[in-house]
Design a protein around this motif. Sequence first.
Motif, mmCIF file in Angstrom:
data_model
loop_
_atom_site.group_PDB
_atom_site.id
_atom_site.type_symbol
_atom_site.label_atom_id
_atom_site.label_comp_id
_atom_site.label_asym_id
_atom_site.label_seq_id
_atom_site.Cartn_x
_atom_site.Cartn_y
_atom_site.Cartn_z
ATOM 1 N N GLU A 2 0.851 -1.184 0.000
ATOM 2 C CA GLU A 2 0.000 0.000 0.000
ATOM 3 C C GLU A 2 0.890 1.238 0.000
ATOM 4 O O GLU A 2 1.423 1.638 1.021
ATOM 5 N N ILE A 3 1.084 1.804 -1.167
ATOM 6 C CA ILE A 3 1.925 2.985 -1.314
ATOM 7 C C ILE A 3 1.015 4.198 -1.426
ATOM 8 O O ILE A 3 0.044 4.187 -2.181
ATOM 9 N N LYS A 4 1.349 5.234 -0.644
ATOM 10 C CA LYS A 4 0.585 6.477 -0.723
ATOM 11 C C LYS A 4 1.545 7.633 -0.505
ATOM 12 O O LYS A 4 2.639 7.449 0.052
ATOM 13 N N PRO A 5 1.161 8.826 -0.923
ATOM 14 C CA PRO A 5 2.039 9.984 -0.742
ATOM 15 C C PRO A 5 2.365 10.216 0.734
ATOM 16 O O PRO A 5 1.558 9.914 1.617
ATOM 17 N N ILE A 6 3.523 10.756 0.979
ATOM 18 C CA ILE A 6 3.925 11.111 2.343
ATOM 19 C C ILE A 6 3.590 12.585 2.526
ATOM 20 O O ILE A 6 4.205 13.447 1.909
ATOM 21 N N LYS A 7 2.610 12.841 3.382
ATOM 22 C CA LYS A 7 2.138 14.216 3.579
ATOM 23 C C LYS A 7 2.394 14.737 4.987
ATOM 24 O O LYS A 7 2.424 15.944 5.194
ATOM 25 N N THR A 8 2.551 13.855 5.951
ATOM 26 C CA THR A 8 2.722 14.272 7.344
ATOM 27 C C THR A 8 3.946 13.586 7.949
ATOM 28 O O THR A 8 4.486 12.633 7.371
ATOM 29 N N GLU A 9 4.334 14.059 9.125
ATOM 30 C CA GLU A 9 5.433 13.422 9.847
ATOM 31 C C GLU A 9 5.104 11.972 10.189
ATOM 32 O O GLU A 9 5.963 11.112 10.151
ATOM 33 N N LYS A 10 3.848 11.723 10.508
ATOM 34 C CA LYS A 10 3.414 10.348 10.827
ATOM 35 C C LYS A 10 3.581 9.460 9.597
ATOM 36 O O LYS A 10 4.098 8.341 9.696
ATOM 37 N N ASP A 11 3.149 9.951 8.422
ATOM 38 C CA ASP A 11 3.342 9.208 7.172
ATOM 39 C C ASP A 11 4.834 8.936 6.938
ATOM 40 O O ASP A 11 5.222 7.841 6.528
ATOM 41 N N TYR A 12 5.636 9.960 7.197
ATOM 42 C CA TYR A 12 7.084 9.863 7.009
ATOM 43 C C TYR A 12 7.673 8.790 7.928
ATOM 44 O O TYR A 12 8.439 7.924 7.478
ATOM 45 N N ASP A 13 7.301 8.839 9.207
ATOM 46 C CA ASP A 13 7.793 7.840 10.163
ATOM 47 C C ASP A 13 7.375 6.428 9.767
ATOM 48 O O ASP A 13 8.176 5.493 9.836
ATOM 49 N N ASN A 14 6.131 6.280 9.329
ATOM 50 C CA ASN A 14 5.639 4.971 8.895
ATOM 51 C C ASN A 14 6.412 4.467 7.674
ATOM 52 O O ASN A 14 6.754 3.281 7.589
ATOM 53 N N ALA A 15 6.680 5.372 6.748
ATOM 54 C CA ALA A 15 7.417 4.996 5.539
ATOM 55 C C ALA A 15 8.842 4.555 5.897
ATOM 56 O O ALA A 15 9.348 3.573 5.356
ATOM 57 N N LEU A 16 9.473 5.279 6.822
ATOM 58 C CA LEU A 16 10.823 4.900 7.246
ATOM 59 C C LEU A 16 10.835 3.531 7.918
ATOM 60 O O LEU A 16 11.725 2.711 7.665
ATOM 61 N N GLU A 17 9.844 3.295 8.766
ATOM 62 C CA GLU A 17 9.749 1.992 9.437
ATOM 63 C C GLU A 17 9.569 0.866 8.424
ATOM 64 O O GLU A 17 10.213 -0.176 8.513
ATOM 65 N N ARG A 18 8.693 1.080 7.469
ATOM 66 C CA ARG A 18 8.444 0.051 6.453
ATOM 67 C C ARG A 18 9.696 -0.182 5.606
ATOM 68 O O ARG A 18 10.052 -1.328 5.316
ATOM 69 N N LEU A 19 10.348 0.908 5.213
ATOM 70 C CA LEU A 19 11.558 0.764 4.396
ATOM 71 C C LEU A 19 12.642 -0.003 5.147
ATOM 72 O O LEU A 19 13.343 -0.822 4.559
ATOM 73 N N GLU A 20 12.751 0.240 6.429
ATOM 74 C CA GLU A 20 13.735 -0.489 7.231
ATOM 75 C C GLU A 20 13.468 -1.995 7.197
ATOM 76 O O GLU A 20 14.391 -2.800 7.118
ATOM 77 N N LEU A 21 12.205 -2.378 7.196
ATOM 78 C CA LEU A 21 11.840 -3.796 7.169
ATOM 79 C C LEU A 21 12.159 -4.466 5.835
ATOM 80 O O LEU A 21 12.528 -5.634 5.787
ATOM 81 N N ILE A 22 11.992 -3.718 4.746
ATOM 82 C CA ILE A 22 12.134 -4.327 3.410
ATOM 83 C C ILE A 22 13.376 -3.846 2.665
ATOM 84 O O ILE A 22 13.551 -4.140 1.479
ATOM 85 N N PHE A 23 14.266 -3.159 3.344
ATOM 86 C CA PHE A 23 15.418 -2.539 2.707
ATOM 87 C C PHE A 23 16.262 -3.529 1.901
ATOM 88 O O PHE A 23 16.730 -3.222 0.813
ATOM 89 N N ASP A 24 16.470 -4.711 2.409
ATOM 90 C CA ASP A 24 17.316 -5.703 1.735
ATOM 91 C C ASP A 24 16.535 -6.651 0.826
ATOM 92 O O ASP A 24 17.031 -7.723 0.473
ATOM 93 N N ALA A 25 15.352 -6.240 0.435
ATOM 94 C CA ALA A 25 14.531 -7.092 -0.440
ATOM 95 C C ALA A 25 15.226 -7.308 -1.784
ATOM 96 O O ALA A 25 15.997 -6.475 -2.250
ATOM 97 N N THR A 26 14.947 -8.411 -2.394
ATOM 98 C CA THR A 26 15.507 -8.742 -3.697
ATOM 99 C C THR A 26 15.008 -7.745 -4.745
ATOM 100 O O THR A 26 13.802 -7.494 -4.831
ATOM 101 N N PRO A 27 15.929 -7.170 -5.532
ATOM 102 C CA PRO A 27 15.499 -6.246 -6.591
ATOM 103 C C PRO A 27 14.510 -6.914 -7.547
ATOM 104 O O PRO A 27 14.578 -8.117 -7.792
ATOM 105 N N ASN A 28 13.595 -6.137 -8.037
ATOM 106 C CA ASN A 28 12.564 -6.569 -8.990
ATOM 107 C C ASN A 28 11.552 -7.543 -8.394
ATOM 108 O O ASN A 28 10.780 -8.151 -9.127
ATOM 109 N N SER A 29 11.575 -7.692 -7.080
ATOM 110 C CA SER A 29 10.530 -8.475 -6.419
ATOM 111 C C SER A 29 9.455 -7.488 -5.975
ATOM 112 O O SER A 29 9.634 -6.267 -6.074
#
Length: 122
Positions: A2-29
């Motif tokens: 579920e990708i959505k624009p980052i408009k608030t600090e809360k959205d930003y924090d959530n996006a950072l948390e999610r990216l941390e979880l999937i950062f090492d994901a296989t490219p093109n997956s």
Amino acid sequence: MEIKPIKTEKDYDNALERLELIFDATPNSKEGDEAEILSLLIDNYENKNYPIESPDPIEAIKIRMEEMNLKQKDLVGIIGGKSRVSEILNRKKRLTVEMIRELERVLNISASVLVNNYQLAS
């Protein structure tokens, strides 16, 4: 995903948390694509809300000197004699066009950074 624009600090924090979880994901997956998109959204939000200004010309020179492990004496001949180098780095005199050209060539600092205005010392 579920990708959505980052408009608030809360959205930003959530996006950072999610990216941390999937950062090492296989490219093109599925998660790799999500990480790539999240990175772009985060970068866009940070550029808008936390802009980083370029250093002034003298700070840029000092930073590059440190990176290249150069001393003040190493600029002698590039921007003038020993006293001229000291005057420039201590903000007593302004950079000239010739100095800017040489600094761009030798230190590989963009002229667009070096031509910016800066405060002289009193």
